[in-house]
Design a protein around this motif. Structure first.
Motif, PDB file in Angstrom:
ATOM      1  N   ILE A   1       0.864  -1.173   0.000  1.00 44.28           N
ATOM      2  CA  ILE A   1       0.000   0.000   0.000  1.00 44.28           C
ATOM      3  C   ILE A   1       0.903   1.226   0.000  1.00 44.28           C
ATOM      4  N   PHE A   2       0.575   2.216  -0.817  1.00 46.12           N
ATOM      5  CA  PHE A   2       1.357   3.448  -0.804  1.00 46.12           C
ATOM      6  C   PHE A   2       0.450   4.661  -0.958  1.00 46.12           C
ATOM      7  N   LEU A   3       0.981   5.807  -0.568  1.00 47.91           N
ATOM      8  CA  LEU A   3       0.281   7.089  -0.684  1.00 47.91           C
ATOM      9  C   LEU A   3       0.985   7.967  -1.707  1.00 47.91           C
ATOM     10  N   ILE A   4       0.217   8.684  -2.499  1.00 50.36           N
ATOM     11  CA  ILE A   4       0.792   9.683  -3.395  1.00 50.36           C
ATOM     12  C   ILE A   4       0.766  11.022  -2.663  1.00 50.36           C
ATOM     13  N   SER A   5       1.933  11.483  -2.276  1.00 52.36           N
ATOM     14  CA  SER A   5       2.027  12.714  -1.471  1.00 52.36           C
ATOM     15  C   SER A   5       2.245  13.955  -2.322  1.00 52.36           C
ATOM     16  N   TYR A   6       2.623  13.767  -3.597  1.00 53.28           N
ATOM     17  CA  TYR A   6       2.806  14.924  -4.489  1.00 53.28           C
ATOM     18  C   TYR A   6       2.660  14.459  -5.928  1.00 53.28           C
ATOM     19  N   LEU A   7       1.948  15.278  -6.728  1.00 55.06           N
ATOM     20  CA  LEU A   7       1.806  14.976  -8.158  1.00 55.06           C
ATOM     21  C   LEU A   7       1.547  16.262  -8.922  1.00 55.06           C
ATOM     22  N   ASP A   8       2.355  16.487  -9.958  1.00 58.74           N
ATOM     23  CA  ASP A   8       2.050  17.518 -10.933  1.00 58.74           C
ATOM     24  C   ASP A   8       2.419  16.970 -12.309  1.00 58.74           C
ATOM     25  N   ASP A   9       2.582  17.817 -13.295  1.00 59.15           N
ATOM     26  CA  ASP A   9       2.852  17.336 -14.647  1.00 59.15           C
ATOM     27  C   ASP A   9       4.299  16.915 -14.856  1.00 59.15           C
ATOM     28  N   GLU A  10       5.156  17.046 -13.817  1.00 58.23           N
ATOM     29  CA  GLU A  10       6.576  16.724 -13.970  1.00 58.23           C
ATOM     30  C   GLU A  10       7.128  15.794 -12.904  1.00 58.23           C
ATOM     31  N   ILE A  11       6.575  15.817 -11.706  1.00 59.08           N
ATOM     32  CA  ILE A  11       7.134  15.057 -10.580  1.00 59.08           C
ATOM     33  C   ILE A  11       6.036  14.265  -9.885  1.00 59.08           C
ATOM     34  N   LEU A  12       6.379  13.025  -9.510  1.00 59.63           N
ATOM     35  CA  LEU A  12       5.502  12.150  -8.738  1.00 59.63           C
ATOM     36  C   LEU A  12       6.259  11.679  -7.502  1.00 59.63           C
ATOM     37  N   ILE A  13       5.650  11.851  -6.331  1.00 60.76           N
ATOM     38  CA  ILE A  13       6.251  11.389  -5.072  1.00 60.76           C
ATOM     39  C   ILE A  13       5.259  10.466  -4.385  1.00 60.76           C
ATOM     40  N   ILE A  14       5.708   9.260  -4.022  1.00 59.98           N
ATOM     41  CA  ILE A  14       4.867   8.329  -3.276  1.00 59.98           C
ATOM     42  C   ILE A  14       5.610   7.893  -2.023  1.00 59.98           C
TER      43      ILE A  14
ATOM     44  N   GLY B   1       6.600   4.957   5.267  1.00 55.39           N
ATOM     45  CA  GLY B   1       6.876   6.373   5.075  1.00 55.39           C
ATOM     46  C   GLY B   1       8.082   6.662   4.205  1.00 55.39           C
ATOM     47  N   VAL B   2       8.682   5.626   3.578  1.00 54.23           N
ATOM     48  CA  VAL B   2       9.867   5.820   2.733  1.00 54.23           C
ATOM     49  C   VAL B   2       9.430   6.414   1.391  1.00 54.23           C
ATOM     50  N   PRO B   3      10.049   7.521   0.951  1.00 56.54           N
ATOM     51  CA  PRO B   3       9.604   8.172  -0.282  1.00 56.54           C
ATOM     52  C   PRO B   3      10.254   7.587  -1.539  1.00 56.54           C
ATOM     53  N   GLU B   4       9.521   7.658  -2.629  1.00 54.48           N
ATOM     54  CA  GLU B   4      10.039   7.402  -3.972  1.00 54.48           C
ATOM     55  C   GLU B   4       9.717   8.630  -4.813  1.00 54.48           C
ATOM     56  N   VAL B   5      10.679   9.083  -5.593  1.00 50.58           N
ATOM     57  CA  VAL B   5      10.490  10.269  -6.436  1.00 50.58           C
ATOM     58  C   VAL B   5      10.740   9.886  -7.884  1.00 50.58           C
ATOM     59  N   LEU B   6       9.794  10.252  -8.751  1.00 48.42           N
ATOM     60  CA  LEU B   6       9.899   9.971 -10.177  1.00 48.42           C
ATOM     61  C   LEU B   6       9.696  11.262 -10.966  1.00 48.42           C
ATOM     62  N   THR B   7      10.383  11.354 -12.102  1.00 45.11           N
ATOM     63  CA  THR B   7      10.222  12.500 -12.980  1.00 45.11           C
ATOM     64  C   THR B   7       9.675  12.020 -14.331  1.00 45.11           C
ATOM     65  N   ARG B   8       8.809  12.819 -14.929  1.00 40.59           N
ATOM     66  CA  ARG B   8       8.141  12.420 -16.165  1.00 40.59           C
ATOM     67  C   ARG B   8       9.105  12.440 -17.350  1.00 40.59           C
ATOM     68  N   LEU B   9       8.962  11.409 -18.212  1.00 37.63           N
ATOM     69  CA  LEU B   9       9.789  11.311 -19.406  1.00 37.63           C
ATOM     70  C   LEU B   9       9.040  11.700 -20.676  1.00 37.63           C
ATOM     71  N   ASP B  10       7.716  11.544 -20.672  1.00 35.91           N
ATOM     72  CA  ASP B  10       6.935  11.878 -21.860  1.00 35.91           C
ATOM     73  C   ASP B  10       6.150  13.158 -21.635  1.00 35.91           C
ATOM     74  N   ALA B  11       5.412  13.579 -22.663  1.00 43.03           N
ATOM     75  CA  ALA B  11       4.608  14.795 -22.547  1.00 43.03           C
ATOM     76  C   ALA B  11       3.436  14.539 -21.606  1.00 43.03           C
ATOM     77  N   PRO B  12       3.109  15.485 -20.725  1.00 42.94           N
ATOM     78  CA  PRO B  12       2.000  15.281 -19.790  1.00 42.94           C
ATOM     79  C   PRO B  12       0.661  15.320 -20.512  1.00 42.94           C
ATOM     80  N   PRO B  13      -0.341  14.615 -19.981  1.00 43.32           N
ATOM     81  CA  PRO B  13      -1.673  14.658 -20.592  1.00 43.32           C
ATOM     82  C   PRO B  13      -2.325  16.020 -20.360  1.00 43.32           C
ATOM     83  N   SER B  14      -3.361  16.299 -21.140  1.00 47.38           N
ATOM     84  CA  SER B  14      -4.080  17.558 -20.999  1.00 47.38           C
ATOM     85  C   SER B  14      -4.838  17.574 -19.680  1.00 47.38           C
ATOM     86  N   PRO B  15      -4.765  18.681 -18.912  1.00 43.75           N
ATOM     87  CA  PRO B  15      -5.516  18.750 -17.657  1.00 43.75           C
ATOM     88  C   PRO B  15      -7.016  18.780 -17.871  1.00 43.75           C
TER      89      PRO B  15
END
Length: 305
Positions: free
Chosen positions: A263-276, A281-295
């Motif tokens: 089980i994990f929580l998404i603590s941050y999300l925008d069009d460039e960065i994802l943090i879970i 409570g251990v964080p994982e940080v990912l950065t987007r490689l493709d174009a973000p979808p339309s909001p």
């Protein structure tokens, strides 16, 4: 009689003016210094102008606060990405070369960005889907599992882990770790997981399958002294039965259903960065490689409470 009537008329008008003035409380204008009667047309205009001026001031202050918060968020993102670079990147993390001070510094910046999360319901946001690159992960991460599976099978002096990324689509995730041997042989391990939404921030992830693909060789980069051996190996492989060749081409598949879930929580999300964050409570940080979808696109399937 006429005199008395003539005398009463001015008195009656005078009384009318007096009563009207008594109902109108006068105020001194700070701009002109003149007395303004709030009960008249001028007074109403002053009140309307005052309300409009207050509304404009509130709008300006609100816009300024939103702009300042957005600038703070962008600054926090830049600071976090810089901390990743200073810590040696994810390869240093996988090989255990990241120092304790570097870990603390990165975690401090992660917390600073999480409090500025612009997405209140990230598990159903369209921003979640796409291709992401792992920048930072903890011990329970499937990204770290895939990276170490590949990394531990080859000496670090001969191989380097080029990247670990994940594609999230339609409630499934596919994590891929790629490593190169002698800058000529590419080895890839793919881990498939299933995602289910359990709340606006919470998701469950279950391992489905692992696939170790047959190494791919770039013949142009093979050292001269190894080309003879490579040619013999390729010739031997071509002589294998078709069923075995097809099985090798599709990779070694390892069923993982029912072996691991988290089980994990998404603590941050925008069009460039994802943090879970996992259950510890251990964080994982990912950065987007493709174009973000339309909001403006339709949101993902909502969770059932």
């Amino acid at each position: 009689m006429a005199c008395s009537i003539h005398g009463l008329v001015p008195l009656s008008f005078s009384g009318l003016r007096s009563r009207r003035c008594s109902r109108s409380s006068g105020t001194i204008s700070p701009e002109s210094g003149r007395k303004i009667f709030c009960g008249g047309r001028v007074g109403r205009k002053v009140r309307e102008n005052g309300v409009c001026r207050a509304m404009v001031q509130q709008g300006v202050q609100g816009a300024s606060a939103a702009y300042a918060k957005e600038m703070e968020r962008l600054s926090a993102k830049e600071s976090l990405l810089l901390a990743f670079k200073d810590s040696g990147g994810f390869e240093a993390l996988v090989t255990g070369k990241t120092t304790e001070i570097q870990r603390i510094d990165v975690n401090e910046r992660i917390i600073g960005l999480e409090r500025l999360n612009p997405t209140p319901r990230p598990t159903t946001s369209n921003f979640l889907e796409g291709r992401w690159n792992f920048e930072w992960f903890g011990d329970g991460s499937p990204g770290l599992f895939a990276a170490r599976f590949v990394f531990q099978r080859f000496p670090t002096t001969l191989a380097n882990l080029s990247k670990v990324d994940v594609v999230i689509k339609d409630q499934y995730a596919k994590i891929t770790a790629i490593m190169r041997l002698l800058n000529s042989i590419e080895s890839k391990f793919t881990l498939s997981t299933q995602l289910s939404v359990e709340g606006p921030l919470r998701m469950k992830e279950e391992y489905v399958e692992g696939v170790l693909e047959l190494p791919k060789v770039d013949e142009a980069t093979i050292p001269e002294q190894l080309r003879g051996a490579f040619g013999q190996a390729a010739s031997t492989a071509q002589q294998l039965p078709v069923l075995i060749r097809d099985a090798m081409a599709s990779g070694l598949k390892v069923p993982l259903s029912g072996t691991f879930q988290r089980i994990f929580l998404i603590s941050y999300l925008d069009d460039e960065i994802l943090i879970i964050r996992d259950s510890a409570g251990v964080p994982e940080v990912l950065t987007r490689l493709d174009a973000p979808p339309s909001p403006l696109a339709e949101p993902m399937t909502e969770y059932e409470s």
